[in-house]
Design an enzyme around this catalytic site. Structure first.
Site, mmCIF file in Angstrom:
data_model
loop_
_atom_site.group_PDB
_atom_site.id
_atom_site.type_symbol
_atom_site.label_atom_id
_atom_site.label_comp_id
_atom_site.label_asym_id
_atom_site.label_seq_id
_atom_site.Cartn_x
_atom_site.Cartn_y
_atom_site.Cartn_z
ATOM 1 N N ARG A 50 -13.667 -16.454 11.467
ATOM 2 C CA ARG A 50 -14.110 -16.913 12.782
ATOM 3 C C ARG A 50 -15.407 -16.245 13.215
ATOM 4 O O ARG A 50 -16.158 -16.803 14.015
ATOM 5 C CB ARG A 50 -13.026 -16.637 13.830
ATOM 6 C CG ARG A 50 -11.769 -17.464 13.656
ATOM 7 C CD ARG A 50 -10.665 -16.905 14.525
ATOM 8 N NE ARG A 50 -10.490 -15.475 14.265
ATOM 9 C CZ ARG A 50 -9.667 -14.670 14.910
ATOM 10 N NH1 ARG A 50 -8.926 -15.142 15.884
ATOM 11 N NH2 ARG A 50 -9.567 -13.404 14.597
ATOM 12 N N LYS B 269 0.050 -10.841 -0.127
ATOM 13 C CA LYS B 269 1.318 -10.374 0.424
ATOM 14 C C LYS B 269 1.109 -9.973 1.889
ATOM 15 O O LYS B 269 -0.039 -9.720 2.258
ATOM 16 C CB LYS B 269 1.856 -9.223 -0.411
ATOM 17 C CG LYS B 269 1.213 -7.872 -0.095
ATOM 18 C CD LYS B 269 2.051 -6.735 -0.617
ATOM 19 C CE LYS B 269 1.852 -5.524 0.238
ATOM 20 N NZ LYS B 269 2.575 -4.350 -0.092
ATOM 21 N N HIS C 215 -0.702 -7.222 -6.548
ATOM 22 C CA HIS C 215 -1.764 -6.564 -7.316
ATOM 23 C C HIS C 215 -1.222 -5.566 -8.334
ATOM 24 O O HIS C 215 -1.924 -5.190 -9.257
ATOM 25 C CB HIS C 215 -2.809 -5.918 -6.383
ATOM 26 C CG HIS C 215 -2.310 -4.719 -5.660
ATOM 27 N ND1 HIS C 215 -1.687 -4.804 -4.445
ATOM 28 C CD2 HIS C 215 -2.322 -3.413 -5.990
ATOM 29 C CE1 HIS C 215 -1.342 -3.597 -4.057
ATOM 30 N NE2 HIS C 215 -1.719 -2.737 -4.963
ATOM 31 N N GLU D 168 3.385 8.003 -2.531
ATOM 32 C CA GLU D 168 2.098 8.058 -1.850
ATOM 33 C C GLU D 168 2.021 9.349 -1.047
ATOM 34 O O GLU D 168 3.043 9.857 -0.584
ATOM 35 C CB GLU D 168 1.948 6.868 -0.906
ATOM 36 C CG GLU D 168 1.931 5.526 -1.606
ATOM 37 C CD GLU D 168 1.846 4.389 -0.598
ATOM 38 O OE1 GLU D 168 0.752 3.841 -0.435
ATOM 39 O OE2 GLU D 168 2.871 4.070 0.019
ATOM 40 N N HIS E 214 6.469 -5.093 -5.383
ATOM 41 C CA HIS E 214 5.886 -4.345 -6.504
ATOM 42 C C HIS E 214 6.941 -3.752 -7.445
ATOM 43 O O HIS E 214 6.863 -3.909 -8.658
ATOM 44 C CB HIS E 214 5.033 -3.182 -5.986
ATOM 45 C CG HIS E 214 3.988 -3.593 -5.008
ATOM 46 N ND1 HIS E 214 3.239 -4.730 -5.162
ATOM 47 C CD2 HIS E 214 3.546 -3.023 -3.869
ATOM 48 C CE1 HIS E 214 2.397 -4.826 -4.155
ATOM 49 N NE2 HIS E 214 2.575 -3.822 -3.353
ATOM 50 N N LYS F 60 6.253 7.488 1.460
ATOM 51 C CA LYS F 60 4.957 7.942 1.966
ATOM 52 C C LYS F 60 5.030 9.428 2.288
ATOM 53 O O LYS F 60 6.110 9.972 2.477
ATOM 54 C CB LYS F 60 4.607 7.147 3.220
ATOM 55 C CG LYS F 60 4.487 5.674 2.914
ATOM 56 C CD LYS F 60 3.746 4.916 3.971
ATOM 57 C CE LYS F 60 3.551 3.475 3.561
ATOM 58 N NZ LYS F 60 2.478 3.301 2.562
HETATM 59 P P1 NAP Z 1 -7.864 -7.925 8.456
HETATM 60 O O1 NAP Z 1 -8.773 -6.785 8.147
HETATM 61 O O2 NAP Z 1 -7.190 -7.959 9.779
HETATM 62 O O3 NAP Z 1 -8.702 -9.259 8.246
HETATM 63 C C1 NAP Z 1 -8.199 -10.505 8.622
HETATM 64 C C2 NAP Z 1 -9.236 -11.546 8.303
HETATM 65 O O4 NAP Z 1 -8.740 -12.793 8.758
HETATM 66 C C3 NAP Z 1 -10.566 -11.320 8.985
HETATM 67 O O5 NAP Z 1 -11.596 -11.690 8.109
HETATM 68 C C4 NAP Z 1 -10.497 -12.271 10.159
HETATM 69 O O6 NAP Z 1 -11.816 -12.618 10.476
HETATM 70 C C5 NAP Z 1 -9.738 -13.423 9.548
HETATM 71 N N1 NAP Z 1 -9.060 -14.253 10.532
HETATM 72 C C6 NAP Z 1 -8.191 -13.862 11.497
HETATM 73 N N2 NAP Z 1 -7.770 -14.920 12.208
HETATM 74 C C7 NAP Z 1 -8.391 -16.008 11.690
HETATM 75 C C8 NAP Z 1 -8.368 -17.393 11.990
HETATM 76 N N3 NAP Z 1 -7.627 -17.876 12.986
HETATM 77 N N4 NAP Z 1 -9.099 -18.218 11.239
HETATM 78 C C9 NAP Z 1 -9.868 -17.741 10.228
HETATM 79 N N5 NAP Z 1 -9.928 -16.456 9.888
HETATM 80 C C10 NAP Z 1 -9.196 -15.594 10.612
HETATM 81 O O7 NAP Z 1 -6.713 -8.050 7.374
HETATM 82 P P2 NAP Z 1 -6.762 -7.586 5.850
HETATM 83 O O8 NAP Z 1 -6.312 -6.174 5.790
HETATM 84 O O9 NAP Z 1 -8.050 -7.951 5.238
HETATM 85 O O10 NAP Z 1 -5.581 -8.442 5.230
HETATM 86 C C11 NAP Z 1 -5.697 -9.815 4.923
HETATM 87 C C12 NAP Z 1 -4.413 -10.266 4.249
HETATM 88 O O11 NAP Z 1 -4.225 -9.510 3.064
HETATM 89 C C13 NAP Z 1 -3.155 -10.031 5.083
HETATM 90 O O12 NAP Z 1 -2.211 -11.025 4.784
HETATM 91 C C14 NAP Z 1 -2.662 -8.700 4.572
HETATM 92 O O13 NAP Z 1 -1.279 -8.552 4.777
HETATM 93 C C15 NAP Z 1 -2.993 -8.832 3.118
HETATM 94 N N6 NAP Z 1 -3.134 -7.560 2.406
HETATM 95 C C16 NAP Z 1 -4.062 -6.653 2.798
HETATM 96 C C17 NAP Z 1 -4.194 -5.469 2.091
HETATM 97 C C18 NAP Z 1 -5.221 -4.456 2.465
HETATM 98 O O14 NAP Z 1 -5.340 -3.449 1.740
HETATM 99 N N7 NAP Z 1 -5.987 -4.647 3.515
HETATM 100 C C19 NAP Z 1 -3.373 -5.201 0.991
HETATM 101 C C20 NAP Z 1 -2.436 -6.153 0.599
HETATM 102 C C21 NAP Z 1 -2.335 -7.327 1.316
HETATM 103 P P3 NAP Z 1 -12.309 -13.099 11.899
HETATM 104 O O15 NAP Z 1 -11.731 -12.182 12.914
HETATM 105 O O16 NAP Z 1 -13.794 -13.029 11.756
HETATM 106 O O17 NAP Z 1 -11.810 -14.489 12.016
#
Ligand code: NAP
Length: 484
Positions: A51, A148, A178, A216, A240, A331
């Site tokens: 967004r 996930k 992963h 961890e 995992h 953890k």
């Molecule tokens: P995040 O930092 O909160 O990022 C969320 C992303 O989604 C942002 O780019 C946000 O961008 C976008 N977004 C939110 N609402 C939206 C909408 N309505 N339309 C389009 N885009 C939207 O989350 P994240 O940590 O990257 O995690 C993303 C996914 O990966 C989640 O399902 C999380 O559970 C999973 N995951 C993350 C990790 C990790 O290490 N971070 C590990 C395993 C799994 P805007 O605000 O610009 O829209």
């Protein structure tokens, strides 16, 4: 060793959630490393979508920052960075809104491989799937990659599966775990099925027990409110650790083929017995120095969510009945380490006297992190004079040492993304696998919720609650030490 990088075909990859943490820490730096390795053809496009209102130039600046922050400086080569940035584009899209989709459709070329990575909250998967399908952006050959957590119980996992299945075939869906992209995890299959050595011993007749540890050192600080709804069972065991258990316990697939492998994994999950309450220990870490305890991190002083779990599982089939699998994860433990240890039984009869050494069982340890590798503990004669004295020594293989540079440059994410582009689903969870894993997990969680069980406090920097030690001691076994 000469590195063999096999280029993939030209593709357009759309990353939803391209401004988020995962995209910036893992996905985009990983893709850069694949460009550096010469694996990604120049005409390919990587299109960010979120967004946040920005243009392609601003997105490139963001990604440049992500590379500088998350890629080893020795691997930052200006020409490759420029080549990578030139592949990037950006579209402003709200998954729930109607704007931006025509723009995206105009950019995605139907005559190359199309992949759509949903790096957003799972609550948006259905919205994205529906719009991509209905607007004719993702066709029957497109690949959909989802992150996930895939549900928090069987009901929600089924709902997610349905939200995707309404628009795409199972052969198009790539559910990321992963852990399955880790070099050593894949090596588990190579060790088992490309060697004759272990397979004859790989059963309850010869394996005393298996330990799987994912430890961890960090707490949940920063993501306490998210984690509190999850806990170690949902966050680690259901996905995992279950996948690791499957790769150790499964029967040899008839071929290294996605469905053949996943069929065998599914059989293991279905053969898992339910876990009795006294076969598991849940824990919560306590404060240490300036570091808050779990209850402060989670912001709920009454939270019953576990930051640690240890359990004893049984797989009811011909191969494994009689061999317990002990799983633990937590953890704020003593060290950050993930490993699988297969402890073999003692020889049926010893020709050596007890006085002739400190007798120990053979143990095959597969280290997932840090320092990926394998170690087989063997009994040999202690060198030197003094008669036949026995000593246990490790046959140690570090992949980084054995294979050189190639062993440590490929992160799990980049390997999995390249598999998506190749159309290889072997290392991705199938919908029925995920549902079977939740079907095993749900009653365990429901049991402790119904009983109102409180996790046991444990000191940060230790191996977890004392009762977890008892879980093995009472079987005459002990956990391996948690250390790096
Ligand atoms: P995040 O930092 O909160 O990022 C969320 C992303 O989604 C942002 O780019 C946000 O961008 C976008 N977004 C939110 N609402 C939206 C909408 N309505 N339309 C389009 N885009 C939207 O989350 P994240 O940590 O990257 O995690 C993303 C996914 O990966 C989640 O399902 C999380 O559970 C999973 N995951 C993350 C990790 C990790 O290490 N971070 C590990 C395993 C799994 P805007 O605000 O610009 O829209």
């Amino acid at each position: 060793m000469v590195s063999r990088v096999i280029p993939v075909d030209e593709f357009d990859l759309v990353i939803f959630g391209a401004t988020g943490d995962l995209a910036n820490r893992k996905i985009l730096p990983g893709l850069y490393r694949r460009v550096l390795a010469g694996q990604i053809p120049q005409g390919s496009q990587i299109i960010g979508a979120a967004r946040s209102d920005m243009d392609a130039e601003a997105f490139r600046a963001q990604v440049r920052g992500a590379i500088e922050e998350h890629v080893n400086p020795a691997k930052i080569v200006p020409e490759s960075v420029a080549e990578f940035l030139a592949m990037l584009d950006y579209v402003v899209i709200d998954a729930k809104g109607e704007g931006g989709w025509d723009d995206l459709k105009a950019k995605v070329r139907p005559d190359v491989i199309n992949a759509f990575y949903f790096s957003v909250a799972p609550s948006l998967f259905g919205d994205l799937a529906e719009r991509l399908h209905k607007r004719g952006i993702a066709g029957p050959d497109a690949r959909i990659v989802v992150e996930k957590p895939f549900g928090r119980d069987l009901t929600s996992a089924k709902a997610l599966n349905k939200a995707l299945a309404d628009h795409f075939d199972e052969t198009q869906i790539y559910r990321i775990d992963h852990y399955l992209g880790k070099e050593t995890v894949q090596n588990l299959m190579a060790v088992r099925f490309a060697n004759i050595l272990f397979e004859p011993l790989w059963n309850a007749q010869y394996v005393d027990h298996v330990q799987i540890t994912v430890a961890e050192t960090v707490g949940v600080g920063g993501r306490g409110s998210y984690y509190d709804k999850s806990g170690a069972m949902r966050d680690m065991v259901q996905n995992h650790m279950m996948q690791l258990l499957c790769l150790i316990a499964m029967e040899p697939p008839y071929h290294f083929d996605p469905d053949a492998v996943r069929d065998e994994k599914l059989k293991v999950i279905r053969a898992l017995q339910s876990v009795a309450p006294n076969d598991m220990v849940r824990g919560q870490y306590l404060a240490k120095g300036d570091e808050p305890g779990y209850l402060a991190d989670s912001e709920d002083p009454e939270s019953k969510t576990e930051s640690y779990i240890a359990l004893k599982c049984h797989i009811a089939n011909w191969r494994w009945t009689g061999t317990p699998f002990y799983l633990r994860t937590g953890k704020r433990l003593r060290a950050r380490t993930s490993e699988i240890a297969i402890t073999f039984k003692e020889p049926p009869h010893s020709i050596f006297d007890e006085a002739e050494g400190d007798w120990r069982e053979n143990v095959l340890v597969i280290r997932l992190q840090p320092n990926e590798g394998m170690n087989l503990k063997m009994m040999i004669k202690e060198p030197g004079p003094g008669g036949m004295r026995l000593v246990q020594v490790p046959l140690d293989m570090s992949f980084a040492e054995a294979l050189g540079e190639e062993a440590d440059i490929t992160d799990a994410y980049e390997r999995l993304i390249m598999d998506v582009i190749r159309g290889n689903q072997t290392l991705f969870m199938r919908g029925d696998e995920v549902e079977a894993a939740w079907a095993w997990t749900d009653p365990i969680i429901e049991g402790w919720e119904a009983r109102g069980d409180r996790p046991q406090p444990y000191d940060s920097g230790t191996s977890g609650p004392d009762d977890a030690l008892m879980l093995m001691h009472r079987d005459g076994r002990r956990w391996r030490e948690i250390r790096e």
